[in-house]
Design a protein around this motif. Structure first.
Motif, PDB file in Angstrom:
ATOM      1  N   GLY A  47      38.221  32.877  31.148  1.00 28.07           N
ATOM      2  CA  GLY A  47      38.169  34.138  31.876  1.00 28.07           C
ATOM      3  C   GLY A  47      39.009  34.112  33.137  1.00 28.07           C
ATOM      4  N   LEU A  48      38.974  32.999  33.852  1.00 27.17           N
ATOM      5  CA  LEU A  48      39.815  32.869  35.049  1.00 27.17           C
ATOM      6  C   LEU A  48      41.283  33.025  34.693  1.00 27.17           C
ATOM      7  CD1 LEU A  48      38.146  29.830  36.861  1.00 27.17           C
ATOM      8  CD2 LEU A  48      38.233  32.189  37.703  1.00 27.17           C
ATOM      9  N   GLU A  49      41.674  32.417  33.585  1.00 25.36           N
ATOM     10  CA  GLU A  49      43.081  32.448  33.184  1.00 25.36           C
ATOM     11  C   GLU A  49      43.525  33.819  32.698  1.00 25.36           C
ATOM     12  OE1 GLU A  49      46.174  29.987  30.337  1.00 25.36           O
ATOM     13  OE2 GLU A  49      44.064  29.443  30.359  1.00 25.36           O
ATOM     14  N   VAL A  50      42.694  34.478  31.917  1.00 27.24           N
ATOM     15  CA  VAL A  50      43.097  35.727  31.267  1.00 27.24           C
ATOM     16  C   VAL A  50      42.741  36.969  32.092  1.00 27.24           C
ATOM     17  CG1 VAL A  50      42.736  37.155  29.210  1.00 27.24           C
ATOM     18  CG2 VAL A  50      42.939  34.680  28.977  1.00 27.24           C
ATOM     19  N   LEU A  51      41.623  36.942  32.782  1.00 30.87           N
ATOM     20  CA  LEU A  51      41.097  38.155  33.414  1.00 30.87           C
ATOM     21  C   LEU A  51      41.339  38.257  34.917  1.00 30.87           C
ATOM     22  CD1 LEU A  51      37.668  38.241  31.557  1.00 30.87           C
ATOM     23  CD2 LEU A  51      39.755  39.512  30.983  1.00 30.87           C
ATOM     24  N   THR A  52      41.839  37.179  35.540  1.00 30.12           N
ATOM     25  CA  THR A  52      42.035  37.229  36.989  1.00 30.12           C
ATOM     26  C   THR A  52      43.462  36.823  37.353  1.00 30.12           C
ATOM     27  OG1 THR A  52      41.502  34.940  37.611  1.00 30.12           O
ATOM     28  CG2 THR A  52      39.638  36.432  37.241  1.00 30.12           C
ATOM     29  N   ASP A  53      43.809  37.088  38.597  1.00 21.95           N
ATOM     30  CA  ASP A  53      45.091  36.641  39.138  1.00 21.95           C
ATOM     31  C   ASP A  53      44.914  35.394  40.010  1.00 21.95           C
ATOM     32  OD1 ASP A  53      46.504  38.734  37.963  1.00 21.95           O
ATOM     33  OD2 ASP A  53      46.135  40.077  39.658  1.00 21.95           O
ATOM     34  N   ALA A  54      43.767  34.765  39.910  1.00 21.22           N
ATOM     35  CA  ALA A  54      43.494  33.588  40.731  1.00 21.22           C
ATOM     36  C   ALA A  54      44.438  32.455  40.359  1.00 21.22           C
ATOM     37  CB  ALA A  54      42.046  33.141  40.550  1.00 21.22           C
ATOM     38  N   THR A  55      44.850  31.722  41.359  1.00 28.13           N
ATOM     39  CA  THR A  55      45.653  30.524  41.153  1.00 28.13           C
ATOM     40  C   THR A  55      44.701  29.337  41.179  1.00 28.13           C
ATOM     41  OG1 THR A  55      47.484  31.567  42.329  1.00 28.13           O
ATOM     42  CG2 THR A  55      47.592  29.192  42.038  1.00 28.13           C
ATOM     43  N   PHE A  56      44.750  28.514  40.121  1.00 28.91           N
ATOM     44  CA  PHE A  56      43.826  27.397  40.048  1.00 28.91           C
ATOM     45  C   PHE A  56      44.416  26.246  39.253  1.00 28.91           C
ATOM     46  CE2 PHE A  56      42.989  30.052  36.415  1.00 28.91           C
ATOM     47  CZ  PHE A  56      42.695  29.174  35.385  1.00 28.91           C
ATOM     48  N   GLU A  57      43.817  25.073  39.457  1.00 30.26           N
ATOM     49  CA  GLU A  57      44.190  23.859  38.724  1.00 30.26           C
ATOM     50  C   GLU A  57      42.957  23.349  37.996  1.00 30.26           C
ATOM     51  OE1 GLU A  57      47.479  21.973  41.789  1.00 30.26           O
ATOM     52  OE2 GLU A  57      45.441  21.185  41.788  1.00 30.26           O
ATOM     53  N   THR A  58      43.176  22.803  36.808  1.00 34.21           N
ATOM     54  CA  THR A  58      42.068  22.233  36.054  1.00 34.21           C
ATOM     55  C   THR A  58      42.347  20.780  35.711  1.00 34.21           C
ATOM     56  OG1 THR A  58      42.989  22.937  33.941  1.00 34.21           O
ATOM     57  CG2 THR A  58      41.441  24.435  34.992  1.00 34.21           C
ATOM     58  N   SER A  59      41.290  20.040  35.583  1.00 28.91           N
ATOM     59  CA  SER A  59      41.330  18.675  35.088  1.00 28.91           C
ATOM     60  C   SER A  59      40.197  18.561  34.078  1.00 28.91           C
ATOM     61  CB  SER A  59      41.127  17.690  36.238  1.00 28.91           C
ATOM     62  OG  SER A  59      41.114  16.368  35.751  1.00 28.91           O
TER      63      SER A  59
END
Length: 103
Positions: A47-59
């Motif tokens: 959801g973060l990736e598809v539905l928001t413009d938030a910039t984030f990193e995952t591990s």
């Protein structure tokens, strides 16, 4: 035990979370607690990736997910707080198998 740790900034926005471990509620493949937590984490990250413009990193690795939100948005905060609320609900039902902490 699954441990979920959320970090919030001064504006009460979630800036990161880490979920790791295994519930140990039932044998692998039949553990409803692990399944529920996994579905929430994967669904939230998607959801973060598809539905928001938030910039984030995952591990991500087996039994471990960490997400750092570089630029939280109102939408990312709604998704993350929804996941937090759901994990707290699971913790209420299965306190021996999951621990949720907010820092």
């Amino acid at each position: 035990m699954i441990q979920a740790v959320f970090h919030k900034d001064k504006e009460d926005k979630i800036t990161s979370f880490k979920v790791e471990g295994h519930a140990g509620y039932a044998p692998s493949g039949r553990d409803v607690v692990c399944s529920a937590v996994s579905a929430l984490v994967v669904g939230t990250v998607n959801g973060l990736e598809v539905l928001t413009d938030a910039t984030f990193e995952t591990s991500v690795s087996h039994g471990f997910t960490k997400v750092n939100i570089k630029e939280p948005t109102a939408y990312s905060n709604v998704l993350l707080n929804s996941m937090l609320l759901s994990l707290e609900g699971i913790q209420e039902e299965y306190p021996e198998n999951i621990e949720v902490e907010i820092k």
